[in-house]
Motif scaffolding. Structure first.
Motif, PDB file in Angstrom:
ATOM      1  N   TYR A 163       5.636  13.851   8.163  1.00 36.44           N
ATOM      2  CA  TYR A 163       5.134  12.561   8.643  1.00 36.44           C
ATOM      3  C   TYR A 163       4.210  11.936   7.593  1.00 36.44           C
ATOM      4  N   ASN A 167       4.807   8.429   5.729  1.00 39.64           N
ATOM      5  CA  ASN A 167       3.982   7.331   6.254  1.00 39.64           C
ATOM      6  C   ASN A 167       2.614   7.218   5.600  1.00 39.64           C
ATOM      7  N   TYR A 168       2.430   7.843   4.432  1.00 44.37           N
ATOM      8  CA  TYR A 168       1.111   7.857   3.797  1.00 44.37           C
ATOM      9  C   TYR A 168       0.480   6.469   3.586  1.00 44.37           C
ATOM     10  N   PRO A 169       1.274   5.364   3.391  1.00 46.45           N
ATOM     11  CA  PRO A 169       0.597   4.073   3.208  1.00 46.45           C
ATOM     12  C   PRO A 169      -0.042   3.540   4.505  1.00 46.45           C
ATOM     13  N   GLN A 170       0.355   4.099   5.645  1.00 48.60           N
ATOM     14  CA  GLN A 170      -0.130   3.615   6.934  1.00 48.60           C
ATOM     15  C   GLN A 170      -1.459   4.286   7.298  1.00 48.60           C
ATOM     16  N   ILE A 171      -2.094   3.767   8.346  1.00 46.90           N
ATOM     17  CA  ILE A 171      -3.316   4.388   8.860  1.00 46.90           C
ATOM     18  C   ILE A 171      -2.928   5.684   9.561  1.00 46.90           C
ATOM     19  N   ILE A 172      -3.427   6.800   9.071  1.00 48.05           N
ATOM     20  CA  ILE A 172      -3.127   8.115   9.641  1.00 48.05           C
ATOM     21  C   ILE A 172      -4.441   8.835   9.891  1.00 48.05           C
ATOM     22  N   ARG A 208      -1.565  10.484  -1.239  1.00 54.33           N
ATOM     23  CA  ARG A 208      -1.810   9.071  -1.577  1.00 54.33           C
ATOM     24  C   ARG A 208      -2.151   8.910  -3.061  1.00 54.33           C
ATOM     25  N   GLY A 231      -2.064   3.049   0.418  1.00 54.35           N
ATOM     26  CA  GLY A 231      -2.817   3.080   1.675  1.00 54.35           C
ATOM     27  C   GLY A 231      -4.306   2.865   1.542  1.00 54.35           C
ATOM     28  N   THR A 233      -7.491   0.341   0.920  1.00 60.21           N
ATOM     29  CA  THR A 233      -7.934  -1.060   0.948  1.00 60.21           C
ATOM     30  C   THR A 233      -9.229  -1.250   0.171  1.00 60.21           C
TER      31      THR A 233
END
Length: 258
Positions: A163, A167-172, A208, A231, A233
């Motif tokens: 996962y 999905n590392y660019p998303q908020i996890i 990341r 991921g 900002t």
């Protein structure tokens, strides 16, 4: 201390008698004492020792210490890191060898069960029946073989790793990963570190940063674009983390790889 004494409903197989929770002060102890029923304590944090017949059985976070029926025991909290635990007492009318033969059970996956038991009065159900169901659920964990538990733990870790890799660019968050697997955060963190050698958060950060380094070195991404794509900002935080991992700033890393 919170302790709830349950009504004797004369239930077959398992008849709950009490439950509660306690945050122990340093060096706190109970006993010598005995019960006519099983009394299982799950340790949420801290540590201490169960004493049976002059022998000490240390117990800490993620473990259950077991008081057997009619057995004289004493248990004491650590002076520096005292226990916070919850417990459940019940009469048991069938044999569970793993319960009968052990004083300490390493069972961090039981944490959600004990969390539910200690708040049984909030369930909206008859407390005795609710607790009885949770004890059955607990005993079902004890009935599983160590090999099947290990296999399932590896599957949890593999699922979480895959996962993160995708999905590392998303908020996890660790909380969300644990919820996705339907296990407690503490158990998830424990098994992830066991099989991966690092915490879930450490693994996420490394993935990341490695992806960002690849974008900078191989695809000519700017520092800002690589950070956003991986991921991050906060560019300042990204640069600090990047230098900590690779020994140079992102811009210098790009120049050395060009």
């Amino acid at each position: 201390m919170k302790m709830i004494v349950l009504a004797d409903r004369k239930l077959n197989d398992i008849n709950p008698t009490e439950y509660g929770e306690e945050r122990c002060p340093p060096d706190f102890y109970r006993g010598p004492t005995s019960r006519r029923y099983y009394l299982l304590h799950y340790v949420f944090s801290g540590q201490g020792t169960l004493w049976v017949g002059g022998r000490g059985y240390p117990s800490s976070k993620g473990q259950i210490f077991v008081i057997h029926p009619y057995e004289m025991v004493r248990y004491s909290a650590d002076p520096a890191d005292p226990w916070y635990y919850s417990w459940v007492g019940f009469e048991l009318f069938f044999d569970v060898p793993k319960l009968r033969d052990n004083y300490i059970l390493d069972l961090p996956e039981a944490e959600p069960i004990f969390q539910a038991i200690k708040d049984a009065e909030l369930s909206g159900c008859q407390k005795e029946l609710f607790v009885c169901g949770k004890v059955f659920e607990l005993l079902s964990l004890l009935g599983e073989s160590q090999s099947s538990k290990a296999t399932r733990a590896e599957e949890y870790v593999l699922h979480a790793k895959q996962y993160i890799d995708i999905n590392y660019p998303q908020i996890i968050t660790v909380d969300n990963l644990a919820k996705e697997l339907n296990i407690s955060r503490s158990y998830f963190s424990t098994i992830f570190r066991k099989y991966m050698g690092k915490s879930p958060q450490q693994y996420l950060v490394e993935v990341r940063l490695d992806k960002a380094a690849e974008l900078i070195a191989n695809y000519g991404y700017s520092v800002g674009d690589a950070a956003m794509s991986a991921g991050y900002t906060d560019i300042f935080n990204f640069s600090k983390m990047f230098k900590r991992r690779f020994g140079v700033s992102p811009s210098t890393y790009g120049k050395t790889k060009s």
